[in-house]
Every structure is written in C-alpha cells, then in structure tokens.
Enzyme design. Sequence first.
Site, PDB file in Angstrom:
ATOM      1  N   ARG A 223      34.620  43.652  43.248  1.00 49.13           N
ATOM      2  CA  ARG A 223      33.703  44.740  43.574  1.00 49.13           C
ATOM      3  C   ARG A 223      34.168  46.014  42.855  1.00 49.13           C
ATOM      4  NH1 ARG A 223      30.625  41.418  44.719  1.00 49.13           N
ATOM      5  NH2 ARG A 223      29.702  40.946  46.742  1.00 49.13           N
ATOM      6  N   HIS A 271      27.172  42.542  36.453  1.00 48.64           N
ATOM      7  CA  HIS A 271      27.367  41.786  37.701  1.00 48.64           C
ATOM      8  C   HIS A 271      26.763  40.382  37.581  1.00 48.64           C
ATOM      9  CE1 HIS A 271      28.086  42.308  42.276  1.00 48.64           C
ATOM     10  NE2 HIS A 271      28.202  41.043  41.941  1.00 48.64           N
TER      11      HIS A 271
HETATM   12  P1  NAP Z   1      37.504  34.348  49.839  1.00 48.83           P
HETATM   13  O1  NAP Z   1      37.410  32.867  49.756  1.00 48.83           O
HETATM   14  O2  NAP Z   1      37.301  35.011  51.142  1.00 48.83           O
HETATM   15  O3  NAP Z   1      38.941  34.746  49.269  1.00 48.83           O
HETATM   16  C1  NAP Z   1      39.443  36.033  49.360  1.00 48.83           C
HETATM   17  C2  NAP Z   1      40.950  35.954  49.177  1.00 48.83           C
HETATM   18  O4  NAP Z   1      41.456  37.292  49.141  1.00 48.83           O
HETATM   19  C3  NAP Z   1      41.639  35.209  50.314  1.00 48.83           C
HETATM   20  O5  NAP Z   1      42.514  34.256  49.749  1.00 48.83           O
HETATM   21  C4  NAP Z   1      42.356  36.313  51.068  1.00 48.83           C
HETATM   22  O6  NAP Z   1      43.594  35.967  51.644  1.00 48.83           O
HETATM   23  C5  NAP Z   1      42.591  37.351  49.991  1.00 48.83           C
HETATM   24  N1  NAP Z   1      42.687  38.692  50.597  1.00 48.83           N
HETATM   25  C6  NAP Z   1      41.773  39.311  51.368  1.00 48.83           C
HETATM   26  N2  NAP Z   1      42.228  40.516  51.759  1.00 48.83           N
HETATM   27  C7  NAP Z   1      43.462  40.645  51.219  1.00 48.83           C
HETATM   28  C8  NAP Z   1      44.442  41.660  51.256  1.00 48.83           C
HETATM   29  N3  NAP Z   1      44.260  42.789  51.958  1.00 48.83           N
HETATM   30  N4  NAP Z   1      45.599  41.459  50.601  1.00 48.83           N
HETATM   31  C9  NAP Z   1      45.802  40.312  49.907  1.00 48.83           C
HETATM   32  N5  NAP Z   1      44.906  39.298  49.834  1.00 48.83           N
HETATM   33  C10 NAP Z   1      43.746  39.477  50.477  1.00 48.83           C
HETATM   34  O7  NAP Z   1      36.504  35.032  48.821  1.00 48.83           O
HETATM   35  P2  NAP Z   1      35.864  34.413  47.498  1.00 48.83           P
HETATM   36  O8  NAP Z   1      34.742  33.524  47.857  1.00 48.83           O
HETATM   37  O9  NAP Z   1      36.944  33.867  46.648  1.00 48.83           O
HETATM   38  O10 NAP Z   1      35.217  35.724  46.849  1.00 48.83           O
HETATM   39  C11 NAP Z   1      35.999  36.842  46.510  1.00 48.83           C
HETATM   40  C12 NAP Z   1      35.128  38.007  46.137  1.00 48.83           C
HETATM   41  O11 NAP Z   1      34.550  37.792  44.845  1.00 48.83           O
HETATM   42  C13 NAP Z   1      33.905  38.233  47.020  1.00 48.83           C
HETATM   43  O12 NAP Z   1      34.229  38.905  48.202  1.00 48.83           O
HETATM   44  C14 NAP Z   1      33.000  39.053  46.117  1.00 48.83           C
HETATM   45  O13 NAP Z   1      33.242  40.422  46.317  1.00 48.83           O
HETATM   46  C15 NAP Z   1      33.441  38.661  44.712  1.00 48.83           C
HETATM   47  N6  NAP Z   1      32.379  37.972  43.958  1.00 48.83           N
HETATM   48  C16 NAP Z   1      31.898  38.536  42.824  1.00 48.83           C
HETATM   49  C17 NAP Z   1      30.925  37.885  42.079  1.00 48.83           C
HETATM   50  C18 NAP Z   1      30.425  38.451  40.782  1.00 48.83           C
HETATM   51  O14 NAP Z   1      29.432  37.961  40.259  1.00 48.83           O
HETATM   52  N7  NAP Z   1      31.069  39.437  40.209  1.00 48.83           N
HETATM   53  C19 NAP Z   1      30.429  36.655  42.515  1.00 48.83           C
HETATM   54  C20 NAP Z   1      30.938  36.114  43.687  1.00 48.83           C
HETATM   55  C21 NAP Z   1      31.911  36.777  44.401  1.00 48.83           C
HETATM   56  P3  NAP Z   1      43.733  34.904  52.847  1.00 48.83           P
HETATM   57  O15 NAP Z   1      43.613  33.553  52.205  1.00 48.83           O
HETATM   58  O16 NAP Z   1      45.095  35.113  53.389  1.00 48.83           O
HETATM   59  O17 NAP Z   1      42.655  35.207  53.828  1.00 48.83           O
HETATM   60  C1  GLV Z   2      28.300  38.403  44.151  1.00 44.40           C
HETATM   61  O1  GLV Z   2      28.795  39.405  43.792  1.00 44.40           O
HETATM   62  C2  GLV Z   2      28.617  37.738  45.373  1.00 44.40           C
HETATM   63  O2  GLV Z   2      29.346  38.313  46.203  1.00 44.40           O
HETATM   64  O3  GLV Z   2      28.164  36.609  45.553  1.00 44.40           O
END
Ligand code: NAP
Ligand code: GLV
Length: 308
Positions: A223, A271
Amino acid sequence: MCILYMAEPGSAAEWRQVFSQQAPELDFRLWPDAGNPDEVQYIIAWEPIPDLMQRFPNLKALYSAGAGVDQFDLSQLPEHVSMVRLIETSMADIMAEYVVFSVLALHRDIFDYQISQRERCWTPLPIVPASERRVGIMGAGNLGLVALDRLRPFGFQLSAWNRSYKEVPDGRCYVGREELYDFLEQCDILVNLLPLTPETQGILNAATLNRLPQGAGLVNVARGAHVAEEDLLQALDGGRLGGAVLDVFDQEPLSPDHPFWCHPRVLVTPHIASNVQVKGAVAVITANVEREQRGLPLLNVVDRSKGY
Ligand code: NAP
Ligand code: GLV
C-alpha cells in the site's frame, strides 16, 4: 441466499457469469439493483459502504474484492458479520510474477541502463551474481511466501521480516520490531508485502530506508501509505536507494504532477501487481456458504485484533 456485488462495475459481467456457472443456487444481484435489502446476506465490495448495517440488516459476511481490507472500518462491523478476504492461489501467482520481474530489474541495474540509454552512453556495469544479492520480503503471508518461492530458483540470498516466525527455506526469517533494523541492513533489494495497519503505516520512512545498504532497491506492492513519499524521494536523490518499483501510492491515481512520474530511478505502475481472479474468488465464496451451512469456520476471515 442472496449475494450483492458492489465492487468494480467493469468486472460485474464476469462475476455474474462465473456465479451462474459455479453457484447457480446463489441469487446474484448487481448494485444498484439490490432488490429487497433485507434479503442480502453477502456483499462483495472494494470500497467502504456507508450505513452498511442499516441498509443491509441481515448481512452475514462482507467480502473484500481483494487481499487488503485497510479500506474498511472493521470497528463498524458487528461481530456476527465476518469480514472475508477473497484471496486465492492465482492472485499469489500473479503477484509473484510482478515481484520476480521487479527484483530482476533492480538486480540487473535497469535504472542505470535506462539513464545511460537516454544519454546514449555505452556504460557496462559489473555484474553481481544472484548468489551475492540479498533480497528481503516484508510480510511473509499468502503473497510474500509465494514470491519467496518464485525467487528461490534464481539463487538470491533470501530473507523475510514478519510479525510471527515463518519458515524461509534456505533463508532467514527476522521477527518483530526488535529485528527490523537487522533485517533492513541486509536487504540489497527490499520488497514490501505487508498489510496496511496502524502498526505498518509509514513503516518505510527516513529512519528505516537509511538502514538499507547504500544503493539498495525497493519494490512496493503493498500500500502507498506504507511509504513516507518525501523520505523515499530523498533516499533516491541522495543515493541511499538506487531505484524503486512502485505499484501503489498514497493517493491513487497518482496525481499528474507527482515527482515519481518523471523520476529517473522510479518505475510507476497503476496498482496492477495483482488482483482477484474471479473463478477462484467465487470458489472461496461458495466454499464459505457450504461451511456456514455445516457450522464450520469460514475461510480467509480477517482477524480483527490484527486488522488483516
Ligand atoms: P497476509 O496473508 O495477511 O500476510 C501479511 C503478512 O504480513 C503476515 O505474514 C503477517 O504476519 C505480516 N505482518 C502483518 N503485520 C505485521 C507487522 N506489524 N510486522 C511484521 N509483519 C507483519 O496478506 P497477503 O494476502 O499476503 O497480502 C499482503 C498485502 O498485499 C495486502 O494487505 C495488500 O495490501 C497487498 N496487495 C497488493 C496488491 C497489488 O496489486 N499491489 C494485490 C494484492 C494485495 P503474521 O503471519 O505473523 O500474521
Ligand atoms: C489489491 O491491492 C488487493 O488488496 O487485492
């Protein structure tokens, strides 16, 4: 059972078609044709919905049309209404493509070569073997772990920084705030895949960026609000960072006069690093409807105490 689609209108026809194929028993409605709002049990949305519970009093689950849920105010959602993320494997595969592309571009000094090209200068730089390049991912979650797997065959030195310990095969997992600086100090290329929460907002700022090795590369696919943009520009202009691949921004769309557009060491994409794949998302929803009927916990429910 009624599901109301309130997300991106351009994809609505595809959602309708996939629902009709995969879950014809679900009554799919497309906003603003919600019909009787008392019948709506599930909503798919990307933007927050004002007065959600007043308008849809029988809502059971709110599905974010994406991985992130930072746009929703979870405190406004009653406990009995689940907030669910529509994550599935294709989204992680697509994100991993973008991460691999960006890491390879930074690894092979693409910003330097673009600058040389504009100046018509033939300037070969020393080649650094992947085995000597340290790549670190912030956030070893659904997306981060798959990206690490896809980077591994190139032979990079891999690490992750995470809230809780995660196994990083052939690499190290740094855990918690106390290990953040140690992690950053060994990242030649840093990839941000954290969720946006009060703890992670602004986490990439002057103090943290200055911990990176001189000339490091940054990939931000999480983000925009993770990054203090002024600090990032200073880090790029001062040489602390050699390049940044940025897919997300504090304000989207990025304003036409934003300095990132023309910065020689920034690659901007709108994005698009990844997005929800409708077939997989519908499969998650139908699995959840079935689980609800069998009294099982739903898949991909957001932990409200963590905010992701
Ligand atoms: P996720 O499965 O919830 O993984 C988030 C990871 O971050 C978890 O392993 C978590 O640790 C860790 N984390 C959270 N807070 C933390 C902190 N304060 N300190 C250290 N580690 C922390 O999320 P995801 O599905 O991988 O997605 C991640 C992010 O990608 C989304 O929230 C979104 O903002 C972004 N995204 C962007 C796009 C794009 O097109 N640019 C697309 C999709 C997603 P724990 O395992 O210990 O809980
Ligand atoms: C895209 O940014 C998503 O969070 O899926």
